[in-house]
Motif scaffolding. Structure first.
Motif, PDB file in Angstrom:
ATOM      1  N   SER A  74      -8.483  10.128  -0.486  1.00 21.79           N
ATOM      2  CA  SER A  74      -9.212   9.850   0.750  1.00 21.79           C
ATOM      3  C   SER A  74      -8.879  10.878   1.816  1.00 21.79           C
ATOM      4  O   SER A  74      -7.834  11.520   1.785  1.00 21.79           O
ATOM      5  N   LYS A  75      -9.793  11.000   2.745  1.00 15.37           N
ATOM      6  CA  LYS A  75      -9.556  11.824   3.928  1.00 15.37           C
ATOM      7  C   LYS A  75      -8.522  11.130   4.805  1.00 15.37           C
ATOM      8  O   LYS A  75      -8.427   9.906   4.821  1.00 15.37           O
ATOM      9  N   GLY A 118       0.834  -1.196   0.000  1.00 16.19           N
ATOM     10  CA  GLY A 118       0.000   0.000   0.000  1.00 16.19           C
ATOM     11  C   GLY A 118       0.867   1.243   0.000  1.00 16.19           C
ATOM     12  O   GLY A 118       1.890   1.298   0.686  1.00 16.19           O
ATOM     13  N   LEU A 119       0.462   2.244  -0.790  1.00 21.38           N
ATOM     14  CA  LEU A 119       1.189   3.509  -0.848  1.00 21.38           C
ATOM     15  C   LEU A 119       0.225   4.661  -0.618  1.00 21.38           C
ATOM     16  O   LEU A 119      -0.900   4.649  -1.141  1.00 21.38           O
ATOM     17  N   GLY A 120       0.666   5.657   0.139  1.00 22.69           N
ATOM     18  CA  GLY A 120      -0.127   6.857   0.372  1.00 22.69           C
ATOM     19  C   GLY A 120       0.767   8.079   0.449  1.00 22.69           C
ATOM     20  O   GLY A 120       1.926   7.988   0.860  1.00 22.69           O
ATOM     21  N   SER A 121       0.229   9.227   0.031  1.00 21.61           N
ATOM     22  CA  SER A 121       0.978  10.482   0.076  1.00 21.61           C
ATOM     23  C   SER A 121       0.000  11.637   0.247  1.00 21.61           C
ATOM     24  O   SER A 121      -1.052  11.661  -0.384  1.00 21.61           O
ATOM     25  N   PRO A 167      -4.102  17.601   4.728  1.00 16.18           N
ATOM     26  CA  PRO A 167      -4.590  17.413   3.344  1.00 16.18           C
ATOM     27  C   PRO A 167      -5.020  15.976   3.067  1.00 16.18           C
ATOM     28  O   PRO A 167      -4.602  15.039   3.747  1.00 16.18           O
ATOM     29  N   ASP A 168      -5.838  15.822   2.023  1.00 19.31           N
ATOM     30  CA  ASP A 168      -6.285  14.495   1.593  1.00 19.31           C
ATOM     31  C   ASP A 168      -5.108  13.671   1.069  1.00 19.31           C
ATOM     32  O   ASP A 168      -4.130  14.208   0.555  1.00 19.31           O
TER      33      ASP A 168
END
Length: 158
Positions: free
Chosen positions: A41-42, A7-10, A50-51
């Motif tokens: 996403s929130k 999973g990756l998020g930024s 920030p989202d």
């Protein structure tokens, strides 16, 4: 070779570029890569930020779970992650969601990811590339977990 899901998020800086850069590095340690669409996403936890842009990458690796974990932490550093605070903003966050059917729980590493089944921003992109993957602990498919999810944070598909 084990099939793994990352999973990756930024949510800091150029979010898409951060994810694309991390995927470029991940492609050097995995083969047969599939990349899910990016979802916005929130934030979870500390919500005054920030989202997030989120996606999931699947592929195969010969690295052990521990070596893969260390490589992913190196990729976070190369991509410019700055440690701030728990649940805080980040340039990139990379987590092992699943490593085949492996179950590990150490002080440093927990696989499957302990909260992946609670997060639509993980389950939705995962369902786009492997909806029938069976969670090795919960014994439910990704599709079933997503259908039964109560809390939703995804705003839109990018």
């Amino acid at each position: 070779m084990e099939k793994v899901f990352i999973g990756l998020g930024s949510n800091v800086g150029d979010r898409k570029k951060n994810i694309d850069t991390a995927i470029k590095y991940i492609s050097q340690i995995m083969t047969e890569i599939s990349v899910a669409p990016i979802y916005v996403s929130k934030a979870v936890g500390y919500e005054n930020q920030p989202d997030f842009f989120n996606t999931v990458v699947s592929g195969f690796t010969e690295l052990s779970p521990e070596k893969l974990f260390r490589k992913l932490k190196e990729i976070e550093e190369k991509t410019g992650r700055i440690k701030r605070f728990r649940w805080g903003p980040r340039e990139i966050d990379i987590d092992i969601i699943f490593y085949g059917k492996t179950i590990i729980e150490t002080r440093e590493l927990i696989i499957p990811h302990p909260r992946a089944h609670e997060r639509d921003f993980v389950l939705k992109p995962l369902s786009d590339i492997q909806p029938d993957f069976l969670h090795p602990v919960l014994r439910k498919t990704v599709k079933e977990l997503l259908l039964n999810l109560k809390h939703r944070s995804i705003i839109k598909k990018l």
